[in-house]
Motif scaffolding. Structure first.
Motif, mmCIF file in Angstrom:
data_model
loop_
_atom_site.group_PDB
_atom_site.id
_atom_site.type_symbol
_atom_site.label_atom_id
_atom_site.label_comp_id
_atom_site.label_asym_id
_atom_site.label_seq_id
_atom_site.Cartn_x
_atom_site.Cartn_y
_atom_site.Cartn_z
ATOM 1 N N PHE A 99 -9.021 -0.560 -8.797
ATOM 2 C CA PHE A 99 -9.538 -1.678 -8.011
ATOM 3 C C PHE A 99 -10.291 -1.154 -6.803
ATOM 4 O O PHE A 99 -10.102 -0.017 -6.365
ATOM 5 C CB PHE A 99 -8.405 -2.622 -7.593
ATOM 6 C CG PHE A 99 -7.796 -2.326 -6.246
ATOM 7 C CD1 PHE A 99 -7.876 -3.241 -5.206
ATOM 8 C CD2 PHE A 99 -7.139 -1.124 -6.007
ATOM 9 C CE1 PHE A 99 -7.318 -2.965 -3.977
ATOM 10 C CE2 PHE A 99 -6.564 -0.853 -4.789
ATOM 11 C CZ PHE A 99 -6.655 -1.783 -3.755
ATOM 12 N N ILE A 100 -11.183 -1.979 -6.287
ATOM 13 C CA ILE A 100 -11.896 -1.688 -5.052
ATOM 14 C C ILE A 100 -11.865 -2.948 -4.195
ATOM 15 O O ILE A 100 -12.283 -4.026 -4.638
ATOM 16 C CB ILE A 100 -13.363 -1.279 -5.304
ATOM 17 C CG1 ILE A 100 -13.454 -0.076 -6.228
ATOM 18 C CG2 ILE A 100 -14.059 -0.972 -3.974
ATOM 19 C CD1 ILE A 100 -14.883 0.353 -6.534
ATOM 20 N N GLY A 101 -11.341 -2.816 -2.999
ATOM 21 C CA GLY A 101 -11.291 -3.936 -2.069
ATOM 22 C C GLY A 101 -11.419 -3.447 -0.649
ATOM 23 O O GLY A 101 -11.421 -2.248 -0.380
ATOM 24 N N ASP A 102 -11.519 -4.359 0.272
ATOM 25 C CA ASP A 102 -11.627 -4.017 1.686
ATOM 26 C C ASP A 102 -10.251 -3.598 2.201
ATOM 27 O O ASP A 102 -9.319 -4.411 2.206
ATOM 28 C CB ASP A 102 -12.138 -5.224 2.474
ATOM 29 C CG ASP A 102 -12.467 -4.882 3.916
ATOM 30 O OD1 ASP A 102 -11.953 -3.857 4.414
ATOM 31 O OD2 ASP A 102 -13.228 -5.632 4.544
ATOM 32 N N PRO A 103 -10.093 -2.325 2.645
ATOM 33 C CA PRO A 103 -8.779 -1.865 3.124
ATOM 34 C C PRO A 103 -8.225 -2.699 4.259
ATOM 35 O O PRO A 103 -7.010 -2.754 4.468
ATOM 36 C CB PRO A 103 -9.070 -0.421 3.584
ATOM 37 C CG PRO A 103 -10.308 -0.019 2.849
ATOM 38 C CD PRO A 103 -11.111 -1.261 2.704
ATOM 39 N N ALA A 104 -9.101 -3.374 5.017
ATOM 40 C CA ALA A 104 -8.634 -4.188 6.141
ATOM 41 C C ALA A 104 -7.793 -5.366 5.683
ATOM 42 O O ALA A 104 -7.022 -5.934 6.460
ATOM 43 C CB ALA A 104 -9.841 -4.691 6.945
ATOM 44 N N PHE A 105 -7.941 -5.737 4.415
ATOM 45 C CA PHE A 105 -7.200 -6.887 3.885
ATOM 46 C C PHE A 105 -6.140 -6.473 2.878
ATOM 47 O O PHE A 105 -5.707 -7.292 2.057
ATOM 48 C CB PHE A 105 -8.174 -7.879 3.242
ATOM 49 C CG PHE A 105 -9.178 -8.455 4.200
ATOM 50 C CD1 PHE A 105 -8.829 -9.482 5.050
ATOM 51 C CD2 PHE A 105 -10.453 -7.933 4.264
ATOM 52 C CE1 PHE A 105 -9.747 -10.015 5.940
ATOM 53 C CE2 PHE A 105 -11.392 -8.447 5.148
ATOM 54 C CZ PHE A 105 -11.042 -9.490 6.001
#
Length: 629
Positions: A99-105
């Motif tokens: 997966f790839i997502g925004d680490p801030a979330f």
């Protein structure tokens, strides 16, 4: 947006047969959740993250796909940057393996299940994009209150299937967001983008696996035939189709009036390309870039036409090696000659229906080999494993053959399907077959011979279509001589035999250590030597346990010898490292006996590879294939 109570009431009304404004895909999934999975719409189902050990197994199975898909996923993520989307790659069981997502979330994404290791099968999560895509095999969007479970209602998810080159649904690519616009049509462009990326991943997979064969790309437009084709197939020298992307499979089927493809391969794999298109193998050079794209129009057998771009087989520039195999099998070896030979044999057998008997010591990887054979064959059915030694003799008949309602006291009211029928359409793996009770062997023989099973208490046989792979650490031929195993069953099971080497005999030992080591961990020199010197009576299973134990003991640092289990440190081979420095004749003899395999020599002598190389250099010992004549 509807409240949770409104959503539950709508689900209940659908269960009662009331009309609904939802589209057919959503309604079909809701009914499966209610009727097949018996999910309760009033009971919240939080996101489920599989345990780390299970996630590792799923990622190992999908390693080749993850590697191929990563570039496409990263490109798609860049195109959607700043819009709040997370990208999930799920395997054929709905488990997120990349997966790839925004680490801030991260916290919010993990709570919502948009995270590595989350399981999005319909049975687990209710109506969702990944789960519905796995069932339908089609791109789709599940938007907000389309979700079955009220906890997932805020999400919007668009997913597209990824098929392997044999036509099996192998994975799902999903783009999801925690929040979105109210209208479902706001996700139309996202669905188009994720579908296009899935199509490109399929094409990349086919191109990587078909380097030695002709590849023919298809497009309805000549302008895109070379840069972004609709689909592609690979054909061998005789013009038979050996691999396909899903859209190409569909195009060919529709071209001859077969409709949408059904089972794996859709009636395309193994057939001649000329059955679908007015093209023979001799025509393929005329479809290369030597001609303008507009001139490469090919007629279909159904009267239509497509543009084609043929790519000639890529020349082999490296030294001759064993034939390429599908990734599930190729990933079982790091170059050990005996294991490579077994893999090559398994690859050839995977395309047949011959029953296979896998022999090898306990813990040597027999089930992993059987599962890889199943995945290479591309059967749509399940891989069902049965440990004949672990099920009590009083229960094994019921577990295997199932029973009809009321077959015996205490039987489940609705009967029991049995593991043989659970494997219908797939593979039944019978581990430790040598421990199957003699009385049941006759019944199993009938299943193999007649392709049907009679449940306990039943009279009517039920047809089954399955591949049987069995395994044993025993000498079945000797058990036959002792009268403890049926001779006719032995010959039925051993249509082909595969022998797996013990871990202590494998020359790719250090590759296995690196592969099985928990992510991010490093093995220090003292631990490496201790691992090499151990004789591994428990084989790969023992190695996995030892590495996991050592990782826990080492904390955040490198794994050293002191972190290994005492059993590993206590069961070293005879310590001959000191004496070996002077035993020059012994080194030459061991090199010859091991076929000049330095890794195997090092383990036999209880030294590391650098010591062997140093002594070879000092003595002028050179492998036969490097000597100048």
């Amino acid at each position: 947006m509807a409240t949770g109570i409104d959503h539950i009431r709508e689900l209940e009304s659908v269960a009662l047969g009331a009309p609904s404004r939802r589209d057919a895909v959503v309604l079909g999934s809701w009914r499966r959740c209610l009727d097949d999975y018996r999910l309760d719409p009033a009971r919240a189902c939080e996101a489920y993250i599989v345990p780390r050990s299970r996630l590792r197994e799923h990622r190992e199975r999908a390693e080749g796909l993850i590697r191929t898909a990563r570039g496409g996923i990263e490109t798609l993520h860049q195109q959607l940057a700043g819009l709040g989307y997370v990208l999930l790659l799920s395997d054929d069981r709905g488990v997120t393996v990349d997966f790839i997502g925004d680490p801030a979330f991260d916290g919010a994404l993990q709570k919502a299940g948009l995270y590595l290791g989350s399981e999005w099968s319909e049975r687990r999560a209710g109506t969702c994009a990944v789960g519905a895509c796995l069932v339908t095999g089609e791109p789709l969007t599940i938007h907000q209150s389309d979700h079955f479970d009220v906890t997932h209602v805020p999400l919007t998810c668009s997913a597209a299937p990824i098929y392997d080159s044999l036509g099996n649904l192998a994975a799902v690519l999903d783009v999801s967001a925690l929040r979105s616009a109210e209208a479902k049509t706001s996700q139309n462009l996202v669905l188009h983008m994720v579908s296009a990326t899935a199509r490109r991943i399929e094409l990349a997979t086919l191109m990587a696996q078909a380097r030695g064969e002709w590849v023919i790309r298809f497009s309805r437009s000549p302008e895109f035939i070379e840069v972004d084709p609709d689909g592609a197939v690979a054909v061998d020298g005789s013009g038979c189709i050996t691999a396909t992307t899903h859209l190409a499979q569909r195009m060919l089927c529709e071209a001859v009036g077969q409709g949408a493809p059904g089972a794996a391969g859709g009636g395309v794999i193994g057939r001649r390309l000329s059955d679908f298109l007015d093209v023979d193998p001799d025509d393929l050079p005329s479809l290369t870039r030597s001609r303008a794209a507009r001139d490469r129009l090919v007629l279909t057998r159904g009267g239509g036409a497509v543009f084609a771009h043929a790519i000639a087989p890529q020349p082999v520039v490296s030294a001759p090696q064993r034939r390429p195999v599908a990734s599930p099998l190729a990933e079982l070896s790091g170059g050990d000659a005996v294991m490579d030979a077994a893999i090559d044999k398994a690859f050839k057998l995977s395309r047949t229906d011959l029953p296979i008997l896998i022999c090898g010591e306990t813990g040597s990887g027999k089930e992993r080999m059987a599962r890889a054979i199943h995945e290479c064959r591309g059967r749509r059915g399940r891989f069902v494993a049965v440990n004949c030694a672990a099920i009590p003799e009083s229960l094994i008949e019921n577990e295997l053959f199932g029973h009809v309602p009321g077959a015996f006291t205490g039987a489940v009211g609705g009967g029991h399907k049995g593991l043989i029928r659970e494997a219908d359409g797939g593979t039944l793996f019978l581990d430790e077959i040598g421990d199957m009770p003699l009385a049941l062997q006759a019944r199993l023989l009938r299943v193999i011979a007649e392709r049907e099973v009679v449940p306990v208490g039943g009279a009517r046989p039920v047809p089954v279509d399955l591949r049987i792979v069995s395994a044993t650490h025993r000498d079945l031929a000797d058990l036959v001589r002792q009268g403890r195993f049926r001779e006719d069953l032995y010959y039925r099971l051993s249509g082909a035999e595969l022998a797996l080497p013990a871990l202590r005999a494998r020359s790719d030992f250090e590759w296995l250590v690196r592969r099985l080591l928990p992510a991010g961990r490093v093995v220090g020199e003292s631990a490496r030597l201790a691992l090499i010197r151990h004789d591994w009576p428990g084989n790969i299973r023992e190695l996995v346990n030892a590495l996991q134990f050592a990782a826990a003991m080492a904390g955040d640092g490198a794994i050293e010898a002191a972190d290994l289990p005492e059993t590993v440190l206590a069961r070293r081979a005879v310590p001959v490292a000191a004496a070996a420095e002077d035993a020059d004749d012994e080194l030459a003899a061991v090199l010859a006996a091991c076929g000049w395999n330095v890794s195997q020599v090092a383990r036999r002598l209880g030294v590391d590879r650098t010591t062997v190389h140093r002594r070879m250099k000092r003595l002028g010992l050179v492998p036969p294939n490097r000597r100048h004549t």
